[in-house]
Design an enzyme around this catalytic site. Structure first.
Site, PDB file in Angstrom:
ATOM      1  N   CYS A   8     -16.910 -18.542  54.059  1.00  0.00           N
ATOM      2  CA  CYS A   8     -18.355 -18.672  53.812  1.00  0.00           C
ATOM      3  C   CYS A   8     -19.053 -17.351  54.157  1.00  0.00           C
ATOM      4  O   CYS A   8     -18.465 -16.447  54.760  1.00  0.00           O
ATOM      5  CB  CYS A   8     -18.925 -19.828  54.622  1.00  0.00           C
ATOM      6  SG  CYS A   8     -19.213 -19.421  56.359  1.00  0.00           S
ATOM      7  N   GLU A  49     -16.140 -29.039  64.636  1.00  0.00           N
ATOM      8  CA  GLU A  49     -17.455 -29.591  64.291  1.00  0.00           C
ATOM      9  C   GLU A  49     -18.141 -30.213  65.503  1.00  0.00           C
ATOM     10  O   GLU A  49     -17.550 -30.330  66.581  1.00  0.00           O
ATOM     11  CB  GLU A  49     -17.291 -30.585  63.138  1.00  0.00           C
ATOM     12  CG  GLU A  49     -16.787 -29.876  61.888  1.00  0.00           C
ATOM     13  CD  GLU A  49     -16.778 -30.743  60.642  1.00  0.00           C
ATOM     14  OE1 GLU A  49     -16.957 -31.973  60.737  1.00  0.00           O
ATOM     15  OE2 GLU A  49     -16.588 -30.166  59.551  1.00  0.00           O
ATOM     16  N   CYS A  52     -19.040 -16.276  57.872  1.00  0.00           N
ATOM     17  CA  CYS A  52     -17.716 -15.794  58.302  1.00  0.00           C
ATOM     18  C   CYS A  52     -17.443 -14.399  57.748  1.00  0.00           C
ATOM     19  O   CYS A  52     -16.886 -13.542  58.438  1.00  0.00           O
ATOM     20  CB  CYS A  52     -16.630 -16.768  57.863  1.00  0.00           C
ATOM     21  SG  CYS A  52     -16.653 -18.305  58.808  1.00  0.00           S
ATOM     22  N   CYS A 111     -16.894 -22.596  61.878  1.00  0.00           N
ATOM     23  CA  CYS A 111     -15.821 -22.466  60.880  1.00  0.00           C
ATOM     24  C   CYS A 111     -14.521 -21.980  61.533  1.00  0.00           C
ATOM     25  O   CYS A 111     -14.535 -21.333  62.588  1.00  0.00           O
ATOM     26  CB  CYS A 111     -16.207 -21.445  59.823  1.00  0.00           C
ATOM     27  SG  CYS A 111     -17.563 -21.936  58.756  1.00  0.00           S
ATOM     28  N   ASN A 142     -11.500 -25.221  62.108  1.00  0.00           N
ATOM     29  CA  ASN A 142     -12.930 -25.520  62.243  1.00  0.00           C
ATOM     30  C   ASN A 142     -13.155 -26.566  63.327  1.00  0.00           C
ATOM     31  O   ASN A 142     -12.344 -27.468  63.521  1.00  0.00           O
ATOM     32  CB  ASN A 142     -13.572 -25.906  60.904  1.00  0.00           C
ATOM     33  CG  ASN A 142     -12.872 -27.011  60.146  1.00  0.00           C
ATOM     34  OD1 ASN A 142     -11.661 -27.179  60.246  1.00  0.00           O
ATOM     35  ND2 ASN A 142     -13.621 -27.771  59.386  1.00  0.00           N
ATOM     36  N   GLU A 193     -12.556 -19.568  60.532  1.00  0.00           N
ATOM     37  CA  GLU A 193     -12.418 -18.106  60.569  1.00  0.00           C
ATOM     38  C   GLU A 193     -13.107 -17.530  61.804  1.00  0.00           C
ATOM     39  O   GLU A 193     -12.583 -16.641  62.476  1.00  0.00           O
ATOM     40  CB  GLU A 193     -13.043 -17.468  59.319  1.00  0.00           C
ATOM     41  CG  GLU A 193     -12.385 -17.853  58.018  1.00  0.00           C
ATOM     42  CD  GLU A 193     -13.023 -19.071  57.364  1.00  0.00           C
ATOM     43  OE1 GLU A 193     -13.335 -20.047  58.085  1.00  0.00           O
ATOM     44  OE2 GLU A 193     -13.204 -19.050  56.145  1.00  0.00           O
TER      45      GLU A 193
HETATM   46  N1  THU Z   1     -15.634 -24.274  56.941  1.00  0.00           N
HETATM   47  C1  THU Z   1     -14.752 -23.364  57.468  1.00  0.00           C
HETATM   48  O1  THU Z   1     -14.079 -23.636  58.464  1.00  0.00           O
HETATM   49  N2  THU Z   1     -14.647 -22.154  56.865  1.00  0.00           N
HETATM   50  C2  THU Z   1     -15.373 -21.767  55.780  1.00  0.00           C
HETATM   51  O2  THU Z   1     -15.321 -20.607  55.388  1.00  0.00           O
HETATM   52  C3  THU Z   1     -16.183 -22.755  55.062  1.00  0.00           C
HETATM   53  C4  THU Z   1     -16.454 -24.031  55.778  1.00  0.00           C
HETATM   54  C5  THU Z   1     -15.786 -25.554  57.618  1.00  0.00           C
HETATM   55  C6  THU Z   1     -17.131 -25.766  58.265  1.00  0.00           C
HETATM   56  C7  THU Z   1     -17.212 -27.268  58.293  1.00  0.00           C
HETATM   57  O3  THU Z   1     -16.542 -27.728  59.465  1.00  0.00           O
HETATM   58  C8  THU Z   1     -16.421 -27.713  57.078  1.00  0.00           C
HETATM   59  O4  THU Z   1     -15.626 -26.606  56.701  1.00  0.00           O
HETATM   60  C9  THU Z   1     -17.280 -28.138  55.903  1.00  0.00           C
HETATM   61  O5  THU Z   1     -18.218 -27.161  55.572  1.00  0.00           O
END
Ligand code: THU
Length: 159
Positions: A111, A63, A114, A72, A61, A74
């Site tokens: 999520c 940010e 994704c 994310c 991920n 994925e």
């Molecule tokens: N996140 C992912 O990388 N994948 C997911 O399927 C759920 C959430 C990340 C997004 C964000 O950087 C952190 O997790 C918190 O939500």
């Protein structure tokens, strides 16, 4: 009339029950998770994708100070894969996420956004992608297709 949709998934008890390739994907997702850029949530996620040609693509991920601009693990990984290997089928996607400092966790599923993105690649390649999501403790849930995680999915057939 009430109706039900059944989804199928496999619960893999721990790391030892994975085959050699699955262990490699687990290890690579864990390793890339350690360098995820997640200074705002401190929730770090690693992803490993296995291609039909045996190549493994990893991502994490990413940010952003403008929160919704982040992405994310994925989607970071599957978009890179789609951009660089447009003709190669994706066989498996492995994801592991947890708070950075956690030592124990439950399997964290992809999520909704994704899932929708992964669905697009299944449709594009006309073949299923096995999805694995793992806990830090090595418990892993596996589905044969992203469709099991997206009942009533929206795709291009409705456009
Ligand atoms: N996140 C992912 O990388 N994948 C997911 O399927 C759920 C959430 C990340 C997004 C964000 O950087 C952190 O997790 C918190 O939500």
């Amino acid at each position: 009339m009430d109706k039900q949709i059944t989804i199928n998934y496999e619960a893999i008890e721990n790391y030892d029950h994975l085959d050699a390739m699955e262990k490699t994907l687990f290890d690579k997702a864990m390793a890339i998770r350690n360098i995820a850029y997640a200074p705002y949530s401190d929730f770090t996620v690693g992803c490993a994708i296995l291609l039909e040609n045996g190549e493994i693509i990893t991502g994490s991920n990413q940010e952003n100070a403008a929160y919704p601009s982040g992405l994310c693990a994925e989607r970071t990984t599957i978009f890179y894969t789609g951009a660089n290997f447009p003709e190669v089928k994706i066989k498996k996607l492995f994801v592991i996420g947890a708070p950075r400092k956690a030592t124990s966790s439950v399997p964290i599923p992809p999520c909704g956004a994704c899932r929708q993105s992964i669905l697009e690649y299944e449709a594009k390649q006309k073949d299923e992608i096995e999805i694995y999501f793992a806990s830090l403790d090595g418990e892993i849930f596996k589905t044969k297709s992203i469709r099991d995680l997206v009942p009533f999915s929206f795709d291009s057939s409705y456009l």
